[in-house]
Design a protein around this motif. Structure first.
Motif, short mmCIF file in Angstrom:
data_model
loop_
_atom_site.label_atom_id
_atom_site.label_comp_id
_atom_site.label_asym_id
_atom_site.label_seq_id
_atom_site.Cartn_x
_atom_site.Cartn_y
_atom_site.Cartn_z
N ARG A 243 -20.02 -5.53 -1.11
CA ARG A 243 -20.90 -6.64 -0.71
C ARG A 243 -20.18 -7.97 -0.83
N GLU A 244 -19.40 -8.13 -1.92
CA GLU A 244 -18.65 -9.37 -2.12
C GLU A 244 -17.59 -9.54 -1.04
N GLY A 245 -16.93 -8.46 -0.65
CA GLY A 245 -15.91 -8.53 0.38
C GLY A 245 -16.49 -8.99 1.71
N ARG A 246 -17.64 -8.44 2.07
CA ARG A 246 -18.27 -8.83 3.33
C ARG A 246 -18.73 -10.30 3.29
N LEU A 247 -19.28 -10.71 2.15
CA LEU A 247 -19.75 -12.08 2.01
C LEU A 247 -18.57 -13.06 2.07
N ALA A 248 -17.48 -12.73 1.36
CA ALA A 248 -16.31 -13.61 1.36
C ALA A 248 -15.72 -13.74 2.76
N PHE A 249 -15.71 -12.62 3.49
CA PHE A 249 -15.20 -12.67 4.87
C PHE A 249 -16.06 -13.61 5.72
N ALA A 250 -17.37 -13.49 5.59
CA ALA A 250 -18.27 -14.34 6.37
C ALA A 250 -18.13 -15.81 5.99
N GLU A 251 -17.87 -16.06 4.69
CA GLU A 251 -17.75 -17.44 4.20
C GLU A 251 -16.33 -17.98 4.27
#
Length: 260
Positions: A243-251
């Protein structure tokens, strides 16, 4: 018994040094046991994400097994088998560590020292490093399990030449065979290794663990290793890190992985 394994852990990176400088960091029976003990303990802790293995100083990764042990530990058939089992247990334990491992090779990397380097996932060598398998000059029968490991590292043709001639292979040549992932000037070896270790330590631990298990299975590890790879990959897909990886990619920022 001569020689020790010096271990430090900082910032998720474990650093192990083979310390037996009077014998070019030859690995004694006690040092083989210490490597197995580290692996048994490290696998139970989540604070290590990468391990770097090197020799003390810049003259040798390791001159091989400590021959001063041989008159007592390897003097007859039963002793040979017990000693070979000790070496194999340590190399297998390093291979089985649940996080990536890097061998930093400077100077001599000989015999059982080369087998230990082959137990690591990646190898960085200084341009003054060399590899050698001098068993034929000693008249000893090299453990076939170690030969298999070295063949995976050097490839069939190169390991034949190393065993049959007992000649040295330069770090540059080892790089051409694929045995060495990066060959750098000696003055840059530690910096290059630290940079690579940190890059891996910053990545998602469960992803790396699952990948390492699957790669080991592809190289002939027992079938249960592939099953474990599937289990860990499923954990990664359900993890907070995913979840953190996807969020960091989006941000558009660097991810901050916790290993959970």
């Amino acid at each position: 018994m001569a020689g020790t394994i010096r271990i430090s852990v900082e910032g998720g990176i474990a650093r192990l040094a083979l310390c037996n400088p009077e014998r070019r960091n030859a690995i004694s029976s006690g040092m083989w046991r210490a490597l197995s003990a580290f692996a048994a303990d490290a696998g139970r802790h989540g604070d290590i994400r990468v391990a770097v293995l090197r020799g003390e100083g810049d003259l040798a990764f390791s001159g091989g097994a400590d021959i001063s042990d041989f008159d007592t530990a390897r003097s007859d058939t039963s002793g040979v088998q017990s000693y070979d089992d000790l070496v194999e247990a340590a190399c297998s334990a390093v291979e089985s560590l649940p996080f990536p491992t890097i061998a930093l090779v400077r100077g001599a990397c000989v015999g059982a020292g080369a087998a230990l380097a082959a137990s690591c996932d990646l190898r960085i060598a200084a341009d003054d490093a060399f590899f050698a398998l001098p068993a034929a000059r000693l008249g000893l029968g090299y453990d076939p399990r170690g030969v298999v490991r070295l063949t995976r590292m050097f490839g069939g043709q190169s390991v034949r030449r190393l065993f049959f001639t007992a000649e040295r292979m330069s770090a540059a040549r080892a790089g051409e065979t694929g045995a060495v992932d990066l060959c750098v000037p000696g003055a840059e070896a530690e910096t290059a290794t630290d940079r690579l270790a940190q890059r891996m330590a910053d990545n998602a631990p469960l992803t790396l663990r699952a990948a390492k298990l699957a790669i080991r299975a592809s190289e002939g590890a027992p079938q249960q290793v592939l099953a474990e790879a599937r289990r860990v990959a499923a954990l990664a897909n359900a993890s907070a890190d995913y979840r953190e990886g996807r969020l960091a990619f989006a941000e558009k920022r660097a991810p901050r992985f916790s290993g959970s």
